[in-house]
Write an enzyme that holds these catalytic residues in place. Structure first.
Site, short mmCIF file in Angstrom:
data_model
loop_
_atom_site.label_atom_id
_atom_site.label_comp_id
_atom_site.label_asym_id
_atom_site.label_seq_id
_atom_site.Cartn_x
_atom_site.Cartn_y
_atom_site.Cartn_z
N ASP A 68 0.84 -1.21 0.00
CA ASP A 68 0.00 0.00 0.00
C ASP A 68 0.87 1.26 0.00
O ASP A 68 2.05 1.21 0.33
CB ASP A 68 -0.93 0.02 1.21
CG ASP A 68 -0.19 0.07 2.54
OD1 ASP A 68 0.76 -0.72 2.71
OD2 ASP A 68 -0.54 0.90 3.39
N GLU A 129 -0.01 -0.99 5.60
CA GLU A 129 1.08 -0.64 6.52
C GLU A 129 0.96 0.80 6.95
O GLU A 129 1.15 1.15 8.12
CB GLU A 129 2.43 -0.89 5.85
CG GLU A 129 3.63 -0.84 6.80
CD GLU A 129 4.22 0.57 6.96
OE1 GLU A 129 5.06 0.75 7.84
OE2 GLU A 129 3.82 1.50 6.22
#
Ligand SMILES: [Zn+2]
Length: 360
Positions: A68, A129
């Site tokens: 991400d 994350e």
């Protein structure tokens, strides 16, 4: 050994695929396909965290990254200028952490094509994350066999190795005062904004010491100009690489809120939760030693550094693994000025190759 053009092409393809936190399904499928085509077995969990394995001889090694990206991260148009990749200035680049993924893919491709000896490799690429290590936290870590690993999710000069990261507390508070009409009955009110302001003035914030920081980042309260506000919400945090210092700083924040509430006849509800635990490794830890040797074998002098922020490595270390974070060369991440030099990604890949070579 490392194919610079291929590494760059991989990186460009990855950053062109949107993957803001929570919207990783597309890139997860793309990564799974790439990993399968390299001969790895690939498992995706419900969140789209990827665990992929390449069989080999010896003790398994974890290679970790996250898929991400931060915002603004839609429609990234990478621009390559004199060996450095930037965004077009309207978005982040996404080198955080697609530089890490590109390095891992290039390393795997080099190993597979060259039929190079290697230990079992466990590739973990997490989701979400950036929004609080959510993917790594929810990942079923009992599935992982590696005890040592390299996370490719930090910036700075090549061969920068993050060996320590803080523990992190969330501090959330709601101050309750008393609402009243500001003109007709001000003496009946207790202004929750004033209470919160008093607490903030009394509270040590910012850089507390070299390994401790604190912040109140969001204050929300009040309903109208002529109403004494009865409620204010504060969201804050404290971090330290020393647990005792973290607890002391958190206690000072809670105490400042409670003291201000007492002084004004208000009340306050404070909630403290541990976002994640810190870790500290040294040169004597095997993983650090191996990686330092790998840096030198790749011709770069390693630099050991502590970090002021957390990453998935915190979660792996808290689980009992020994995982260090190695720089991919990314710079100014989380901003539209983010960039990475291709040569630095190549150096990172060469260091990982040396480390894998030394373990096989
Ligand atoms: Zn990152």
């Amino acid at each position: 050994m490392i194919n610079e053009t291929r590494l760059l092409d991989t990186f460009l393809a990855l950053v062109r695929t949107d993957s803001p936190s929570g919207e990783e399904a597309t890139i997860a499928q793309e990564l799974a396909a790439r990993l399968r085509s390299l001969g790895l077995t690939v498992e995706l969990d419900d969140m789209s965290n990827i665990v992929a394995r390449l069989t080999g001889q010896g003790d398994p090694l974890l290679l970790a990254a996250h898929m991400d990206t931060a915002m603004p991260g839609y429609g990234v148009k990478p621009v390559v200028k004199e060996g450095v990749v930037y965004s077009d200035g309207t978005t982040i680049l996404g080198a955080d952490d697609k530089s890490g993924i590109a390095v891992i893919l290039e390393v795997l491709q080099t190993i597979v094509e060259g039929e190079l000896p290697h230990p079992p490799l466990e590739v973990v690429i997490t989701v979400q994350e950036e929004t609080g290590l959510v993917g790594a936290k929810s990942l079923d870590k009992s599935r992982l066999r590696a005890r040592m690993g390299i996370s490719l999710d930090t910036g700075g000069a090549p061969a920068t190795i993050i060996v320590a990261a803080p523990s992190h507390n969330f501090v959330s508070a709601v101050v309750h005062g008393k609402a009243s009409h500001a003109g007709a009955r001000p003496e009946e009110g207790i202004n929750a904004i004033v209470v919160a302001a008093q607490a903030l003035v009394d509270m040590p914030l910012g850089r507390i010491d070299e390994e401790t920081t604190a912040n109140i980042g969001l204050v929300k309260g009040g309903v109208a100009r002529n109403v004494i506000p009865d409620c204010v919400e504060l969201l804050g945090e404290a971090r330290s690489r020393q647990l005792a210092k973290l607890e002391a700083q958190t206690a000072r924040m809670v105490e400042a809120l409670q003291a201000a509430a007492r002084r004004h006849g208000a009340t306050v509800d404070v909630e403290v939760t541990r976002a994640y635990d810190g870790y500290t490794l040294t040169e004597t830890d095997v993983t650090v030693g191996q990686l330092m040797a790998a840096c030198r074998a790749a011709g770069v002098e390693p630099v050991l550094m502590p970090s002021g922020g957390g990453s998935d490595a915190n979660i792996y270390n808290a689980y009992g693994m020994q995982v260090v974070n190695l720089s991919t060369g990314m710079c100014k991440e989380h901003s539209t000025e983010e960039y990475v030099a291709v040569a630095d990604m190549v150096t990172c890949a060469e260091i990982v190759m040396k480390c894998i070579g030394s373990l096989s």
